[in-house]
Write an enzyme that holds these catalytic residues in place. Structure first.
Site, short mmCIF file in Angstrom:
data_model
loop_
_atom_site.label_atom_id
_atom_site.label_comp_id
_atom_site.label_asym_id
_atom_site.label_seq_id
_atom_site.Cartn_x
_atom_site.Cartn_y
_atom_site.Cartn_z
N ILE A 50 0.82 -1.22 0.00
CA ILE A 50 0.00 0.00 0.00
C ILE A 50 0.86 1.27 0.00
CG2 ILE A 50 -0.17 0.14 2.54
CD1 ILE A 50 -3.19 0.82 2.08
N LYS A 51 2.11 1.14 0.45
CA LYS A 51 2.95 2.33 0.60
C LYS A 51 3.33 2.97 -0.74
CE LYS A 51 3.20 2.43 5.11
NZ LYS A 51 2.80 3.55 5.95
#
Ligand code: PMP
Length: 337
Positions: A50-51
């Site tokens: 997700i980063k």
């Protein structure tokens, strides 16, 4: 060189693959718990977590604002996934990067960072945040001593919050066509739960936003009593769950509830997620499932119309740490015996 134009599926760089991740119905868990449960599978991002959304957004903004210029080095303190996203974006865009990391991070994560070209500085995991050798202090010192650096500062960068607001939150609202009633995510910086939650609540203030926190983390006491219990010791071994500082991207007013998850139960949830749904995710995904189960126990009368759980990264990163298979492969010669 003349570029090929007009073909829709072509990316001009891998960064166009950030976001638009699948939202998958968890068929077994929905049956088991008697409500509609979906997982947002963030391992589909280019570096596997997700980063990528956060780093891509922050770096684009910094370039537009003139804070990040060619030739500069991007620096941050990261437990791993943010580092990988920084390393990926830096390599694609031609920046250098230096990452300070806790020395108990999964070895495969560290090696991967180096393969992407990052300089990795291992810092003692047990150093208190204000210790000069802590990964926070080291990142800050590197930035202070080197003017040609850009501090990504995931813990306190407003654009981190906005990345989830504009990307994860907006996307979830579209994908669920406004039917989401509950959002669950593990919190470390708290960026995911806060930014996504803020967007969802801005569309429908009745949506509940719940974070998974670990025993010994400072987030839950801060959420409930507004105090920073500096002396708590982060007891979890699950990466991405719990924190020892209060990041300013953690917005306690947006979060309805912090559930203190159980490590072993979370790991078991992650293993079940693999064998029941085919989703191979990290331990923090199992923690979000534990938070959901604990929430249902605590609030049996709160009707869950559609729960969405954030699954931040891929399980392959935790081979040997969370996931092991002790069964040896069978010999071909023995198969027909
Ligand atoms: N899970 C994993 C695997 C992570 O790497 C992180 C972030 N370190 C989180 C969950 C928590 O996300 P956030 O920082 O947005 O709270």
């Amino acid at each position: 060189m003349e570029k090929i134009r007009g073909l829709k599926p072509l990316y001009s760089s891998l960064l166009q693959g950030v976001g638009n991740t699948p939202l998958v119905r968890l068929n077994h868990l929905s049956e088991e718990l008697g409500c509609e449960i979906y997982g947002k599978v963030e391992a589909f991002n280019p570096s596997g977590s997700i980063k990528d959304r956060v780093v891509n957004y922050i770096i684009n903004k910094a370039e537009i604002e003139g804070k990040l210029k060619p030739g500069m080095t991007i620096v941050d303190a990261t437990s791993g996934n943010t580092g990988l996203s920084i390393a990926l974006v830096a390599l694609i865009k031609g920046y250098k990067c230096i990452l300070t990391i806790k020395d108990n991070s999964a070895p495969a994560k560290i090696e991967q960072l180096q393969l992407y070209g990052a300089r990795v500085i291992k810092c003692p995991a047990d150093a208190k945040p204000d210790d000069p050798l802590s990964y926070y202090s080291m990142a800050q010192k590197i930035v202070n001593d080197n003017p040609n650096t850009f501090f990504l500062n995931q813990n306190h960068n407003e654009n981190h919050f906005l990345a989830h607001f504009n990307s994860t939150g907006n996307e979830l609202w579209q994908q669920t066509q406004g039917q989401i009633t509950h959002f669950f995510a593990s919190a470390s910086t708290g960026g995911t739960v806060s930014g996504t939650g803020a967007f969802l609540k801005a569309q429908n203030s009745k949506i509940k936003v719940i974070c998974a926190d670990s025993k010994g983390s400072v987030l839950k006491p801060y959420h409930e009593e507004g105090i920073y219990l500096k002396d708590l010791k982060k007891a979890t071994s699950l990466e991405g769950v719990g924190k020892d500082i209060i990041p300013s991207v953690f917005r306690k007013d947006i979060i309805d509830e912090c559930m203190e998850i159980d490590n072993d139960a979370s790991i078991q949830n992650a293993k079940d997620l693999l064998v029941q749904e085919g989703i191979f995710a990290g331990g923090s995904s199992g923690a979000a499932i534990d938070a959901l189960k604990l929430y249902i126990k605590k609030y049996p009368h709160d009707k869950i119309g559609m729960a969405v759980l954030s699954f931040p990264d891929h399980g392959i990163k935790y081979m040997g740490k969370i996931y092991k298979s002790d069964a040896p492969a069978e010999d071909a010669a023995d198969f027909f015996k």
